[in-house]
Design a protein around this motif. Structure first.
Motif, PDB file in Angstrom:
ATOM      1  N   LYS A  32     -17.103 -49.702   2.446  1.00  0.00           N
ATOM      2  CA  LYS A  32     -17.368 -48.392   3.034  1.00  0.00           C
ATOM      3  C   LYS A  32     -18.884 -48.186   3.086  1.00  0.00           C
ATOM      4  N   ARG A  33     -19.323 -47.459   4.105  1.00  0.00           N
ATOM      5  CA  ARG A  33     -20.753 -47.131   4.209  1.00  0.00           C
ATOM      6  C   ARG A  33     -20.969 -45.818   3.457  1.00  0.00           C
ATOM      7  N   VAL A  34     -21.876 -45.833   2.496  1.00  0.00           N
ATOM      8  CA  VAL A  34     -22.014 -44.692   1.570  1.00  0.00           C
ATOM      9  C   VAL A  34     -23.467 -44.230   1.471  1.00  0.00           C
ATOM     10  N   LEU A  35     -23.644 -42.919   1.499  1.00  0.00           N
ATOM     11  CA  LEU A  35     -24.947 -42.319   1.208  1.00  0.00           C
ATOM     12  C   LEU A  35     -24.791 -41.442  -0.026  1.00  0.00           C
ATOM     13  N   LEU A  36     -25.615 -41.685  -1.044  1.00  0.00           N
ATOM     14  CA  LEU A  36     -25.617 -40.828  -2.233  1.00  0.00           C
ATOM     15  C   LEU A  36     -26.736 -39.799  -2.080  1.00  0.00           C
ATOM     16  N   ILE A  37     -26.439 -38.558  -2.470  1.00  0.00           N
ATOM     17  CA  ILE A  37     -27.493 -37.534  -2.448  1.00  0.00           C
ATOM     18  C   ILE A  37     -27.630 -36.939  -3.838  1.00  0.00           C
ATOM     19  N   ASP A  38     -28.838 -36.986  -4.346  1.00  0.00           N
ATOM     20  CA  ASP A  38     -29.127 -36.389  -5.653  1.00  0.00           C
ATOM     21  C   ASP A  38     -29.516 -34.930  -5.434  1.00  0.00           C
ATOM     22  N   LEU A  39     -28.657 -34.008  -5.863  1.00  0.00           N
ATOM     23  CA  LEU A  39     -28.950 -32.580  -5.667  1.00  0.00           C
ATOM     24  C   LEU A  39     -29.189 -31.903  -7.018  1.00  0.00           C
ATOM     25  N   ASP A  40     -29.874 -32.619  -7.889  1.00  0.00           N
ATOM     26  CA  ASP A  40     -30.148 -32.086  -9.225  1.00  0.00           C
ATOM     27  C   ASP A  40     -31.630 -32.282  -9.521  1.00  0.00           C
ATOM     28  N   PRO A  41     -32.347 -31.188  -9.860  1.00  0.00           N
ATOM     29  CA  PRO A  41     -33.783 -31.342 -10.167  1.00  0.00           C
ATOM     30  C   PRO A  41     -34.055 -32.269 -11.360  1.00  0.00           C
ATOM     31  N   SER A  65     -35.672 -32.196  -2.013  1.00  0.00           N
ATOM     32  CA  SER A  65     -36.349 -30.889  -2.069  1.00  0.00           C
ATOM     33  C   SER A  65     -37.289 -30.708  -0.875  1.00  0.00           C
ATOM     34  N   HIS A  66     -37.973 -31.803  -0.437  1.00  0.00           N
ATOM     35  CA  HIS A  66     -38.762 -31.708   0.800  1.00  0.00           C
ATOM     36  C   HIS A  66     -37.865 -31.264   1.947  1.00  0.00           C
ATOM     37  N   LEU A  67     -36.705 -31.920   2.021  1.00  0.00           N
ATOM     38  CA  LEU A  67     -35.799 -31.664   3.139  1.00  0.00           C
ATOM     39  C   LEU A  67     -35.331 -30.210   3.136  1.00  0.00           C
ATOM     40  N   MET A  68     -34.971 -29.701   1.952  1.00  0.00           N
ATOM     41  CA  MET A  68     -34.473 -28.326   1.882  1.00  0.00           C
ATOM     42  C   MET A  68     -35.580 -27.309   2.102  1.00  0.00           C
ATOM     43  N   LEU A  69     -36.758 -27.591   1.553  1.00  0.00           N
ATOM     44  CA  LEU A  69     -37.861 -26.643   1.733  1.00  0.00           C
ATOM     45  C   LEU A  69     -38.366 -26.649   3.183  1.00  0.00           C
ATOM     46  N   SER A  70     -38.173 -27.771   3.870  1.00  0.00           N
ATOM     47  CA  SER A  70     -38.602 -27.814   5.277  1.00  0.00           C
ATOM     48  C   SER A  70     -37.748 -26.872   6.132  1.00  0.00           C
ATOM     49  N   ALA A  71     -36.521 -26.626   5.675  1.00  0.00           N
ATOM     50  CA  ALA A  71     -35.630 -25.736   6.430  1.00  0.00           C
ATOM     51  C   ALA A  71     -36.159 -24.308   6.462  1.00  0.00           C
ATOM     52  N   ILE A  72     -36.939 -23.954   5.450  1.00  0.00           N
ATOM     53  CA  ILE A  72     -37.452 -22.580   5.415  1.00  0.00           C
ATOM     54  C   ILE A  72     -38.968 -22.564   5.627  1.00  0.00           C
ATOM     55  N   GLY A  73     -39.467 -23.648   6.230  1.00  0.00           N
ATOM     56  CA  GLY A  73     -40.863 -23.691   6.642  1.00  0.00           C
ATOM     57  C   GLY A  73     -41.872 -23.856   5.515  1.00  0.00           C
ATOM     58  N   GLN A  74     -41.403 -24.209   4.318  1.00  0.00           N
ATOM     59  CA  GLN A  74     -42.335 -24.388   3.195  1.00  0.00           C
ATOM     60  C   GLN A  74     -43.109 -25.699   3.307  1.00  0.00           C
ATOM     61  N   VAL A  75     -42.479 -26.710   3.851  1.00  0.00           N
ATOM     62  CA  VAL A  75     -43.165 -27.983   4.105  1.00  0.00           C
ATOM     63  C   VAL A  75     -42.743 -28.468   5.493  1.00  0.00           C
ATOM     64  N   ILE A  96     -30.591 -40.428  -1.011  1.00  0.00           N
ATOM     65  CA  ILE A  96     -31.718 -39.506  -0.877  1.00  0.00           C
ATOM     66  C   ILE A  96     -32.038 -39.009  -2.283  1.00  0.00           C
ATOM     67  N   PRO A  97     -33.249 -39.295  -2.767  1.00  0.00           N
ATOM     68  CA  PRO A  97     -33.586 -38.937  -4.140  1.00  0.00           C
ATOM     69  C   PRO A  97     -33.903 -37.453  -4.298  1.00  0.00           C
ATOM     70  N   SER A  98     -34.004 -37.059  -5.548  1.00  0.00           N
ATOM     71  CA  SER A  98     -34.396 -35.684  -5.867  1.00  0.00           C
ATOM     72  C   SER A  98     -35.691 -35.720  -6.674  1.00  0.00           C
ATOM     73  N   ASP A  99     -36.261 -34.575  -6.900  1.00  0.00           N
ATOM     74  CA  ASP A  99     -37.385 -34.491  -7.823  1.00  0.00           C
ATOM     75  C   ASP A  99     -37.408 -33.093  -8.424  1.00  0.00           C
ATOM     76  N   ILE A 100     -38.271 -32.904  -9.383  1.00  0.00           N
ATOM     77  CA  ILE A 100     -38.287 -31.670 -10.178  1.00  0.00           C
ATOM     78  C   ILE A 100     -38.553 -30.419  -9.324  1.00  0.00           C
ATOM     79  N   ASN A 101     -39.194 -30.603  -8.163  1.00  0.00           N
ATOM     80  CA  ASN A 101     -39.466 -29.438  -7.306  1.00  0.00           C
ATOM     81  C   ASN A 101     -38.200 -28.729  -6.847  1.00  0.00           C
TER      82      ASN A 101
END
Ligand SMILES: Nc1ncnc2c1ncn2[C@@H]1O[C@H](COP(=O)(O)OP(=O)(O)OP(=O)(O)O)[C@@H](O)[C@H]1O
Ligand SMILES: [Mg+2]
Length: 263
Positions: A32-41, A65-75, A96-101
């Motif tokens: 199966k083709r799989v994408l993991l998303i880390d949604l934890d800071p 976090s870049h991706l989510m913040l880009s949705a609201i024009g922060q980055v 897609i990795p996560s980070d503390i931001n």
């Protein structure tokens, strides 16, 4: 059609990240083709996969976090959504990795319009059409990020530790699930309850009995037993499914059940 699955339980340390990683790799082993998303800071899944931020080598790379913040024009959003995706060679899996931001997301998203749908809007078809499964490793909290995960998902897997206090918080989790289902995401369903850290003790046996009574067919047949191999595998940045171990075999069996339940 890509299936999006959230691994969710706001109780900490129940095996969400271990399940996201090893279910993901087990599904890869089923072609199966799989994408993991880390949604934890806390970014435990990213660390498990070998994404390094502590020494700065991966600091320039975009994260969820870049991706989510880009949705609201922060980055500024990257032109190509696929540039958010990394690949773990050892585990042969995209993520897609996560980070503390991401810890600031609650704050930034608080004033945003339609803040529960940010992730849904960002995970475009262009990105997810390449995959059979997207697996989201959720954080241990009931907040805006968990809601975002539930809004974008088709289903939820709830790992429950077969230990004392196993049922704590499940009612609250179910409340959020019902709210999301009755408003923003009617197709959402609970795919299964997964007993984790199962031991051959009276407490474990009793919890499994109670889970069976309460959830019957929602309970996965697969039990994930307690094993020190789980933590060892995080240190080696390598999925349990890639070496011979009982736990690895259990996650492979879980993958078969997940394929059946999403057929
Ligand atoms: N089946 C298992 N047997 C023994 N230890 C386990 C098992 N599954 C996970 N662990 C260990 O327990 C700890 C917590 O597991 P994990 O990180 O997967 O939980 P989590 O629910 O993602 O935690 P958090 O809520 O902090 O995100 C880790 O050290 C992990 O290696
Ligand atoms: Mg975790």
């Amino acid at each position: 059609m890509c299936k999006i699955i959230s691994i969710a339980n706001q109780k900490g340390g129940v095996g969400k990240t271990t399940t996201a990683m090893n279910l993901g790799v087990a599904l890869r082993l089923q072609n199966k083709r799989v994408l993991l998303i880390d949604l934890d800071p806390q970014a435990n899944l990213s660390a498990y996969l070998g994404f390094i931020t502590d020494d700065g080598t991966a600091d320039e790379l975009p994260t969820i976090s870049h991706l989510m913040l880009s949705a609201i024009g922060q980055v500024k959003k990257l032109n190509n959504i696929k540039d958010y995706v990394r690949h773990s060679k050892i585990n042969n899996i995209d993520y897609i990795p996560s980070d503390i931001n991401l810890a600031n997301a609650d704050f930034y998203l608080a004033g945003a319009i339609a803040r529960e749908t940010v992730l849904k809007r960002m995970l475009s078809d262009e990105l997810i059409q390449d995959y059979d499964y997207v697996i989201i490793d959720c954080l241990p909290s009931l907040g805006i990020l968990l809601m975002n995960a539930m809004v974008v998902s088709d289903s939820i897997i709830i790992p429950v530790q077969a230990q004392k206090f196993a049922f704590d918080g499940l009612t609250m989790l179910n409340n959020i699930f019902e709210q999301v289902k009755s408003t923003l995401n009617p197709k959402l369903y609970i795919m299964g309850i997964l007993p984790t850290v199962v031991e051959h003790t009276n407490v474990s046996n009793r919890i499994i009995e109670q889970l069976t009574e309460r959830y019957s067919d929602k309970l996965f047949n697969t039990l994930i037993h307690k094993s020190t191999k789980a933590t060892e595998s995080t240190i080696r940045n390598k999925s349990l499914c890639l070496n011979k171990s009982r736990l690895g075999e259990e996650y492979k069996t879980l993958a078969v059940e997940v394929i059946e339940r999403t057929a």
